[in-house]
Enzyme design. Structure first.
Site, PDB file in Angstrom:
ATOM      1  N   GLY A 156      -2.812   4.731  -3.157  1.00  0.00           N
ATOM      2  CA  GLY A 156      -3.377   3.976  -3.890  1.00  0.00           C
ATOM      3  C   GLY A 156      -3.340   2.089  -2.848  1.00  0.00           C
ATOM      4  O   GLY A 156      -1.802   1.974  -2.534  1.00  0.00           O
ATOM      5  N   ARG A 205       0.784  -1.185  -0.382  1.00  0.00           N
ATOM      6  CA  ARG A 205      -0.307   0.038   0.314  1.00  0.00           C
ATOM      7  C   ARG A 205       0.764   1.050  -0.156  1.00  0.00           C
ATOM      8  O   ARG A 205       1.821   1.245   0.570  1.00  0.00           O
ATOM      9  CB  ARG A 205      -0.800  -0.022   1.144  1.00  0.00           C
ATOM     10  N   GLY A 206       0.717   2.079  -0.759  1.00  0.00           N
ATOM     11  CA  GLY A 206       1.483   3.719  -0.967  1.00  0.00           C
ATOM     12  C   GLY A 206       0.365   4.962  -0.519  1.00  0.00           C
ATOM     13  O   GLY A 206      -0.855   3.994   0.268  1.00  0.00           O
ATOM     14  N   LYS A 207       0.383   6.017  -0.246  1.00  0.00           N
ATOM     15  CA  LYS A 207       0.095   6.584   0.057  1.00  0.00           C
ATOM     16  C   LYS A 207      -1.106   6.978  -0.383  1.00  0.00           C
ATOM     17  O   LYS A 207      -2.594   7.536   0.257  1.00  0.00           O
ATOM     18  CB  LYS A 207       0.866   8.560   0.169  1.00  0.00           C
ATOM     19  N   ASP A 265      15.152  12.288  -3.593  1.00  0.00           N
ATOM     20  CA  ASP A 265      15.174  11.452  -3.359  1.00  0.00           C
ATOM     21  C   ASP A 265      15.009  10.136  -3.163  1.00  0.00           C
ATOM     22  O   ASP A 265      14.223   9.166  -2.379  1.00  0.00           O
ATOM     23  CB  ASP A 265      14.024  11.395  -3.463  1.00  0.00           C
TER      24      ASP A 265
HETATM   25  P1  ATP Z   1       4.730   5.970  -0.061  1.00  0.00           P
HETATM   26  O1  ATP Z   1       4.538   7.423  -1.201  1.00  0.00           O
HETATM   27  O2  ATP Z   1       3.675   5.876   0.774  1.00  0.00           O
HETATM   28  O3  ATP Z   1       5.653   5.173  -0.124  1.00  0.00           O
HETATM   29  P2  ATP Z   1       4.028   5.327  -2.979  1.00  0.00           P
HETATM   30  O4  ATP Z   1       2.383   5.796  -3.031  1.00  0.00           O
HETATM   31  O5  ATP Z   1       5.017   5.655  -3.097  1.00  0.00           O
HETATM   32  O6  ATP Z   1       3.421   5.224  -1.272  1.00  0.00           O
HETATM   33  P3  ATP Z   1       4.656   2.726  -3.352  1.00  0.00           P
HETATM   34  O7  ATP Z   1       5.472   2.633  -2.231  1.00  0.00           O
HETATM   35  O8  ATP Z   1       4.718   2.725  -4.695  1.00  0.00           O
HETATM   36  O9  ATP Z   1       3.451   3.960  -2.681  1.00  0.00           O
HETATM   37  O10 ATP Z   1       4.300   1.704  -3.358  1.00  0.00           O
HETATM   38  C1  ATP Z   1       3.460   0.344  -2.289  1.00  0.00           C
HETATM   39  C2  ATP Z   1       4.226  -0.585  -1.451  1.00  0.00           C
HETATM   40  O11 ATP Z   1       4.060  -1.459  -2.554  1.00  0.00           O
HETATM   41  C3  ATP Z   1       5.731  -0.967  -1.611  1.00  0.00           C
HETATM   42  O12 ATP Z   1       6.533   0.000  -0.524  1.00  0.00           O
HETATM   43  C4  ATP Z   1       6.422  -1.667  -2.071  1.00  0.00           C
HETATM   44  O13 ATP Z   1       6.392  -2.738  -0.974  1.00  0.00           O
HETATM   45  C5  ATP Z   1       5.431  -2.061  -3.148  1.00  0.00           C
HETATM   46  N1  ATP Z   1       5.406  -2.110  -4.470  1.00  0.00           N
HETATM   47  C6  ATP Z   1       5.679  -0.643  -5.523  1.00  0.00           C
HETATM   48  N2  ATP Z   1       5.983  -1.299  -6.511  1.00  0.00           N
HETATM   49  C7  ATP Z   1       6.009  -2.379  -6.376  1.00  0.00           C
HETATM   50  C8  ATP Z   1       6.678  -3.415  -7.645  1.00  0.00           C
HETATM   51  N3  ATP Z   1       7.049  -2.786  -9.038  1.00  0.00           N
HETATM   52  N4  ATP Z   1       7.231  -4.243  -7.946  1.00  0.00           N
HETATM   53  C9  ATP Z   1       7.066  -4.759  -6.354  1.00  0.00           C
HETATM   54  N5  ATP Z   1       6.377  -4.341  -5.397  1.00  0.00           N
HETATM   55  C10 ATP Z   1       6.239  -3.252  -5.097  1.00  0.00           C
END
Ligand code: ATP
Ligand code: MG
Length: 288
Positions: free
Chosen positions: A37, A33-35, A148
Site C-alpha cells: 500500500g 509506497r510499500g509492497k 531485519d
Molecule cells: P516494503 O516492504 O516494500 O519496504 P512497506 O510496506 O514496508 O514496503 P514502508 O517501507 O513502510 O512500506 O513505506 C514505504 C515508504 O514510505 C518508505 O520507504 C518511506 O519512504 C515512506 N515512509 C514509510 N513510513 C514513513 C514514516 N513513518 N515517515 C516518513 N516516511 C515514511
C-alpha cells in the site's frame, strides 16, 4: 436514574482506547509506497498532530498471506517506547483497507542518504550505530528480536535521529516460547539461553550495517547469491584499502561479525568500545 454501570464502563474504555476512523485525519502528500500500500502524510484533526498514515489493502494482505505477520507487527510495535524506534500510535480498518498511524520521520529513508553520500563519516556512522545499539538493548530487554535490521528499514527523524521501522519480521521470543511450550519450567539451559542466542542475530546485522555505513557496500556482497552465501558461512571479511577507515572501527566490526553467535560483542560492550566512545555524538543525533 443515570447511566447504567455497563455503559459507564464502556464509555471509560472508549476514551482510553480511542477508535480511530479516516474522518479523524486530513490527508496530505504521499510519502512513499510499500509492497502492500501507500504511506501518506496526515494530520489528526483534533490535536493537529502530524503523523504518517500507512494504508494497506486487505485483499493484497490476504493474497500474500501476511495478515498474521501484520498483526504481530502491530502488536509488538504499538507497545514500544524508545526515541530510536518509530512509534505506532494505533490502527483502524474499513471494508477494504487497514490503516497504521505511525510517527512521522521527517527526514525520510536512511537508505537514500547512504546512496547520496556513498558512505558515511566515522562520526556519522558511529552515532547511528550507538543509537541502534541502544534501541536494540531496549528491544532485547523486552524479549523482542527485530531480525531485519538494514538501511531500508531505518528512517530519520526531524532532528536527524535514527528510527527503527518495519517490525514485519520481528518476534516476541517470550510469547512464542510460552505458547509453544506452555511453561518455561521444563526447558533445558540451552533453550532458556536461546533468548540471548536469538537476539545475537541483531548484533550480526548491526555489524553488517556498520561495515556498509563506512564502506558503502555490505561486506559479503558478491555477484551470485551462492557466493554471498559461501562468504557469510566462512565469515570471509575483508577490509578494502579505500575509503580509509580507522583500525578501531575494523576491530569493532570484527567483534560483531563472529560466526559463533554467543561470542559476538554484547551491545552494552559495543557502547564502551573506543571507536564508539571517540566518534559517536553523545546526544545520539547526527546534525551533519
Ligand atoms: P516494503 O516492504 O516494500 O519496504 P512497506 O510496506 O514496508 O514496503 P514502508 O517501507 O513502510 O512500506 O513505506 C514505504 C515508504 O514510505 C518508505 O520507504 C518511506 O519512504 C515512506 N515512509 C514509510 N513510513 C514513513 C514514516 N513513518 N515517515 C516518513 N516516511 C515514511
Ligand atoms: Mg519497508
Amino acid at each position: 436514574m443515570g447511566i447504567p454501570a455497563e455503559a459507564q464502563q464502556e464509555e471509560k474504555v472508549s476514551t482510553v482506547e480511542k477508535r480511530w476512523t479516516l474522518n479523524d485525519f486530513d490527508i496530505g502528500k504521499p510519502l512513499g509506497r510499500g509492497k502492500f500500500g501507500h504511506v501518506y502524510l496526515a494530520r489528526e484533526k483534533k490535536s493537529n498532530h502530524i503523523v504518517a498514515l500507512k494504508v494497506l489493502f486487505k485483499s493484497q494482505l490476504k493474497q500474500s498471506q501476511v495478515e498474521h505477520q501484520l498483526r504481530r507487527e502491530v502488536e509488538i510495535q504499538s507497545h514500544l517506547r524508545h526515541p530510536n524506534i518509530l512509534r505506532l500510535y494505533g490502527y483502524f480498518y474499513d471494508q477494504t483497507r487497514v490503516y497504521l498511524i505511525l510517527e512521522y520521520a521527517a527526514k525520510g529513508e536512511l537508505y537514500k542518504e547512504l546512496q547520496k553520500c556513498k558512505y558515511f563519516s566515522e562520526r556519522r556512522a558511529a552515532t547511528y550505530i550507538a543509537s541502534l545499539a541502544r534501541a536494540l538493548i531496549y528491544l532485547h530487554g523486552k524479549h523482542v528480536i527485530h531480525r531485519d535490521i538494514k538501511p531500508e528499514n531505518l528512517l530519520i527523524g526531524v532532528q536527524g535521529e535514527l528510527k527503527i521501522a518495519d517490525f514485519g519480521w520481528s518476534v516476541h521470543t517470550f510469547n512464542r516460547r510460552r505458547t509453544m511450550c506452555g511453561t518455561l519450567d521444563y526447558l533445558p539451559p540451552e533453550m532458556v539461553e536461546s533468548v540471548e542466542h536469538d537476539a545475537s542475530v541483531d548484533i550480526w546485522s548491526l555489524g553488517i550495517l556498520c561495515y556498509e555505513f563506512l564502506y558503502g557496500v555490505p561486506p559479503f556482497e558478491a555477484k551470485e547469491h551462492s557466493d554471498t552465501y559461501r562468504r557469510i558461512i566462512k565469515v570471509d571479511l575483508k577490509f578494502p584499502p579505500k575509503p580509509l577507515v580507522a583500525s578501531a572501527a575494523k576491530d569493532l566490526i570484527s567483534q560483531m561479525l563472529v560466526k559463533e553467535s554467543s561470542r559476538r560483542l554484547p551491545l552494552h560492550k559495543l557502547l564502551e568500545h573506543p571507536w564508539i566512545v571517540q566518534n559517536a555524538d553523545p546526544s545520539g543525533i547526527y546534525r551533519g
